[in-house]
Design an enzyme around this catalytic site. Structure first.
Site, PDB file in Angstrom:
ATOM      1  N   GLY A 137       0.782  -1.229   0.000  1.00  0.00           N
ATOM      2  CA  GLY A 137       0.000   0.000   0.000  1.00  0.00           C
ATOM      3  C   GLY A 137       0.812   1.277   0.000  1.00  0.00           C
ATOM      4  O   GLY A 137       0.260   2.367  -0.083  1.00  0.00           O
ATOM      5  N   LYS A 174      -5.601  -0.560 -13.828  1.00  0.00           N
ATOM      6  CA  LYS A 174      -7.012  -0.212 -13.680  1.00  0.00           C
ATOM      7  C   LYS A 174      -7.294  -0.189 -12.172  1.00  0.00           C
ATOM      8  O   LYS A 174      -6.880  -1.102 -11.454  1.00  0.00           O
ATOM      9  CB  LYS A 174      -7.860  -1.297 -14.365  1.00  0.00           C
ATOM     10  CG  LYS A 174      -9.336  -1.105 -14.219  1.00  0.00           C
ATOM     11  CD  LYS A 174      -9.867  -0.237 -15.333  1.00  0.00           C
ATOM     12  CE  LYS A 174     -11.348   0.108 -15.136  1.00  0.00           C
ATOM     13  NZ  LYS A 174     -11.757   1.187 -16.046  1.00  0.00           N
ATOM     14  N   LYS A 232      -3.794  -5.250   8.455  1.00  0.00           N
ATOM     15  CA  LYS A 232      -4.891  -6.203   8.584  1.00  0.00           C
ATOM     16  C   LYS A 232      -5.364  -6.231  10.031  1.00  0.00           C
ATOM     17  O   LYS A 232      -4.562  -6.131  10.960  1.00  0.00           O
ATOM     18  CB  LYS A 232      -4.439  -7.591   8.137  1.00  0.00           C
ATOM     19  CG  LYS A 232      -4.168  -7.640   6.639  1.00  0.00           C
ATOM     20  CD  LYS A 232      -3.495  -8.920   6.211  1.00  0.00           C
ATOM     21  CE  LYS A 232      -3.156  -8.824   4.719  1.00  0.00           C
ATOM     22  NZ  LYS A 232      -2.159  -9.829   4.317  1.00  0.00           N
ATOM     23  N   GLU A 246       0.206  -9.046  -5.890  1.00  0.00           N
ATOM     24  CA  GLU A 246       1.561  -9.263  -5.353  1.00  0.00           C
ATOM     25  C   GLU A 246       1.686 -10.708  -4.908  1.00  0.00           C
ATOM     26  O   GLU A 246       0.689 -11.383  -4.709  1.00  0.00           O
ATOM     27  CB  GLU A 246       1.805  -8.380  -4.105  1.00  0.00           C
ATOM     28  CG  GLU A 246       1.859  -6.902  -4.372  1.00  0.00           C
ATOM     29  CD  GLU A 246       1.967  -6.054  -3.108  1.00  0.00           C
ATOM     30  OE1 GLU A 246       2.330  -6.578  -2.046  1.00  0.00           O
ATOM     31  OE2 GLU A 246       1.671  -4.856  -3.203  1.00  0.00           O
ATOM     32  N   ARG A 261       6.867 -15.387   2.101  1.00  0.00           N
ATOM     33  CA  ARG A 261       7.126 -15.714   3.511  1.00  0.00           C
ATOM     34  C   ARG A 261       5.884 -16.369   4.112  1.00  0.00           C
ATOM     35  O   ARG A 261       4.813 -16.369   3.511  1.00  0.00           O
ATOM     36  CB  ARG A 261       7.396 -14.419   4.290  1.00  0.00           C
ATOM     37  CG  ARG A 261       6.209 -13.484   4.240  1.00  0.00           C
ATOM     38  CD  ARG A 261       6.289 -12.292   5.172  1.00  0.00           C
ATOM     39  NE  ARG A 261       5.017 -11.593   5.245  1.00  0.00           N
ATOM     40  CZ  ARG A 261       4.574 -10.695   4.388  1.00  0.00           C
ATOM     41  NH1 ARG A 261       5.324 -10.360   3.360  1.00  0.00           N
ATOM     42  NH2 ARG A 261       3.393 -10.130   4.526  1.00  0.00           N
TER      43      ARG A 261
HETATM   44  C1  MV4 Z   1      -5.201  -1.839  -5.786  1.00  0.00           C
HETATM   45  C2  MV4 Z   1      -6.461  -1.344  -5.406  1.00  0.00           C
HETATM   46  C3  MV4 Z   1      -7.395  -1.116  -6.410  1.00  0.00           C
HETATM   47  N1  MV4 Z   1      -7.072  -1.357  -7.696  1.00  0.00           N
HETATM   48  N2  MV4 Z   1      -4.931  -2.063  -7.087  1.00  0.00           N
HETATM   49  C4  MV4 Z   1      -3.203  -1.744  -1.457  1.00  0.00           C
HETATM   50  C5  MV4 Z   1      -2.140  -2.621  -0.917  1.00  0.00           C
HETATM   51  C6  MV4 Z   1      -1.445  -3.188  -2.080  1.00  0.00           C
HETATM   52  N3  MV4 Z   1      -1.019  -4.522  -1.787  1.00  0.00           N
HETATM   53  C7  MV4 Z   1      -2.427  -3.127  -3.183  1.00  0.00           C
HETATM   54  N4  MV4 Z   1      -3.470  -2.223  -2.763  1.00  0.00           N
HETATM   55  C8  MV4 Z   1      -4.485  -1.908  -3.575  1.00  0.00           C
HETATM   56  N5  MV4 Z   1      -4.254  -2.120  -4.890  1.00  0.00           N
HETATM   57  C9  MV4 Z   1      -5.859  -1.817  -8.001  1.00  0.00           C
HETATM   58  N6  MV4 Z   1      -5.562  -2.033  -9.277  1.00  0.00           N
HETATM   59  C10 MV4 Z   1      -6.720  -1.134  -4.058  1.00  0.00           C
HETATM   60  C11 MV4 Z   1      -5.722  -1.410  -3.123  1.00  0.00           C
HETATM   61  C12 MV4 Z   1      -6.087  -1.175  -1.753  1.00  0.00           C
HETATM   62  C13 MV4 Z   1      -6.188  -2.242  -0.846  1.00  0.00           C
HETATM   63  C14 MV4 Z   1      -5.900  -3.534  -1.208  1.00  0.00           C
HETATM   64  C15 MV4 Z   1      -5.998  -4.560  -0.309  1.00  0.00           C
HETATM   65  C16 MV4 Z   1      -6.424  -4.315   0.977  1.00  0.00           C
HETATM   66  C17 MV4 Z   1      -6.723  -3.041   1.367  1.00  0.00           C
HETATM   67  C18 MV4 Z   1      -6.601  -1.985   0.479  1.00  0.00           C
HETATM   68  C19 MV4 Z   1      -6.921  -0.697   0.873  1.00  0.00           C
HETATM   69  C20 MV4 Z   1      -6.797   0.329   0.003  1.00  0.00           C
HETATM   70  C21 MV4 Z   1      -6.377   0.090  -1.319  1.00  0.00           C
END
Ligand code: MV4
Length: 441
Positions: free
Chosen positions: A165, A201, A237, A287, A291
């Site tokens: 994030g 996107k 989390k 991603e 681990r």
């Molecule tokens: C995103 C997304 C929406 N669209 N990618 C946040 C953590 C990182 N691992 C990826 N994240 C996000 N990627 C796209 N294309 C929204 C998030 C995101 C999010 C993802 C998982 C859990 C919580 C989140 C909170 C805000 C944004």
């Protein structure tokens, strides 16, 4: 099998690994900083070595000190836990160079997945569905506009060296994209020393679903279903569950097979987590974590498998102790992270825990290691025959938990459990922050 392993970590995860090792008849070596001489992991291990002063940069993150500790004690392998050096490719390589086994994936796999663009390209090549986007770094604004035109707005800009994030910017239109692109690059440069960014996107209301995979390093791999970790606050989390309330057995089998086949193909060894955003019945890779994760116990509960034991087995060259067709889901598990923080502000609640009573009883596991200067008091994990039973058990266990001396996030969980959306499993990655804003303003 190893006779002795070293645990390059502290807190509850160090205890988790020491316990698995002991059940396998393996001696354990704890390492600690001068500040942790009396910590629980030091007491529980068979031996301990002080590896440096209080700052983790000079102790738990010191590769040289940890390798020296292996040489002094004769530890044949190192379990990194999570955080610290667990996803540090050069540490895995340095251990190998010293003839010590890293209990985890190869340095090469850690490196690939640590670079978010390479990870995504690799995942796509292996047949894993990814979020539509730039397929690589975006060098300038003109290219960014071109990508956005082809995938459509809204888009999200992410730092190649980011993850978890950090360094993300959303743009709703071309005007916003110009600002977002420049800001994302300069922030990435500052935070990671690498200004490369890529574009995807932007999914508006996805769930965070992660698939647990496990490989033996010899072309065999399995999946252990998913965890829904959508309930997060500022990318931390808060509540995790398995199986995911929105995932059907058919979807699980499909995406699980795709992930297991992918990691089998690259001879992946050990535990891995393939992270997806899940929206409207479709999975989009974001991603991969190389681990063991904090929330691994919910998977252990529903599959009846000790993931740390399996990590140690495959690192020693043994096969996994199960095949895919032997892995069956039994019931439902939920984990909540109990932090020493004041609700609603989530500000750290400093002080000493004066009294602590962990809940127990059927289907309740509390993994904790009270630790000064560390916000996570512990993880409470419950298992039930189905989701309603797990929720009821969680409520009961939270009622038994006593933490005196500091404030904790326990009241938050009592409130969450009373919410119809939580009871129904109807939430996405934005639910918690929206709810917090509504509750506490
Ligand atoms: C995103 C997304 C929406 N669209 N990618 C946040 C953590 C990182 N691992 C990826 N994240 C996000 N990627 C796209 N294309 C929204 C998030 C995101 C999010 C993802 C998982 C859990 C919580 C989140 C909170 C805000 C944004």
């Amino acid at each position: 099998m190893f006779e002795k392993i070293l645990i390059a970590n502290r807190g509850e995860i160090a205890l988790r690994v020491i316990r698995a090792a002991r059940e396998m008849g393996i001696k354990s070596v704890a390492v600690h900083s001068t500040a942790d001489a009396d910590a629980m992991h030091v007491r529980m291990a068979d031996e301990s070595v002080c590896i440096g002063p209080a700052p983790s940069s000079e102790s738990y993150l010191s590769k040289a000190a940890i390798i020296s500790a292996c040489e002094i004690t004769g530890a044949q392998a190192v379990h990194p836990g999570y955080g610290f050096l667990s996803e540090n490719a050069s540490f895995a390589q340095a251990l190998e160079d010293h003839g010590i086994t890293f209990i985890g994936p190869s340095a090469e796999h850690i490196r690939i997945m640590g670079d978010k663009i390479t990870a995504k390209v690799t995942a796509k090549d292996l047949g894993i569905p990814v979020v539509p986007g730039s397929d690589g770094g975006v060098p300038d604004f003109e290219t960014a506009i071109g990508v956005a035109a082809s995938i459509g707005f809204p888009v999200i800009i992410k730092a190649t060296a980011g993850g978890g994030g950090r360094g993300m910017k959303v743009a709703q239109n071309a005007e916003e994209l110009e600002i977002a692109f420049r800001t994302a690059r300069s922030e990435a440069k500052n935070a990671f020393g690498n200004d490369e960014v890529y574009i995807e996107k932007y999914l508006q209301k996805p769930r965070h679903i992660e698939i647990q995979v496990f490989g033996d390093g010899k072309g065999n791999a399995v999946h252990l279903g998913e965890r829904d970790c959508s309930l997060q606050r500022r990318h931390q989390k808060v509540f995790e569950e398995a199986p995911g309330p929105a995932i059907t057995p058919k979807m699980r089998a499909e995406i699980g097979k795709v992930c297991a086949d992918a990691v089998a193909k690259i001879n992946y060894i050990g535990a891995g987590t393939v992270e997806f955003l899940y929206e409207d019945g479709k999975f989009y890779f974001i991603e991969m974590n190389t681990r063991l994760q904090v929330e691994h116990p919910v998977t252990e509960y529903i599959f009846g498998v000790d993931l740390v034991r399996e990590q140690i087995r495959v690192a020693a060259g043994l096969p996994m102790s199960f095949r895919q067709d032997e892995l069956e889901i039994n019931g439902h598990a939920i984990e909540v992270r109990i932090n020493a923080e004041k609700i609603p502000g989530f500000t750290p609640s400093p002080g000493r825990v004066r009294m602590f009573h962990a809940p127990g009883g059927f289907g309740v596991r509390m993994d904790s290691a009270l630790y000064s200067g560390y916000s996570m008091i512990g993880k409470l994990i419950v298992h039930g025959r189905d989701r309603p039973e797990a929720l009821a058990r969680l409520k009961r266990a939270l009622g038994e938990l006593i933490i005196d001396g500091v404030e904790s996030s326990v009241p938050l969980f009592h409130m969450l459990l009373a919410e119809p959306d939580i009871q129904a499993g109807d939430y996405n990655i934005h639910w918690l922050e929206k709810w917090l804003a509504r509750q506490f303003g």
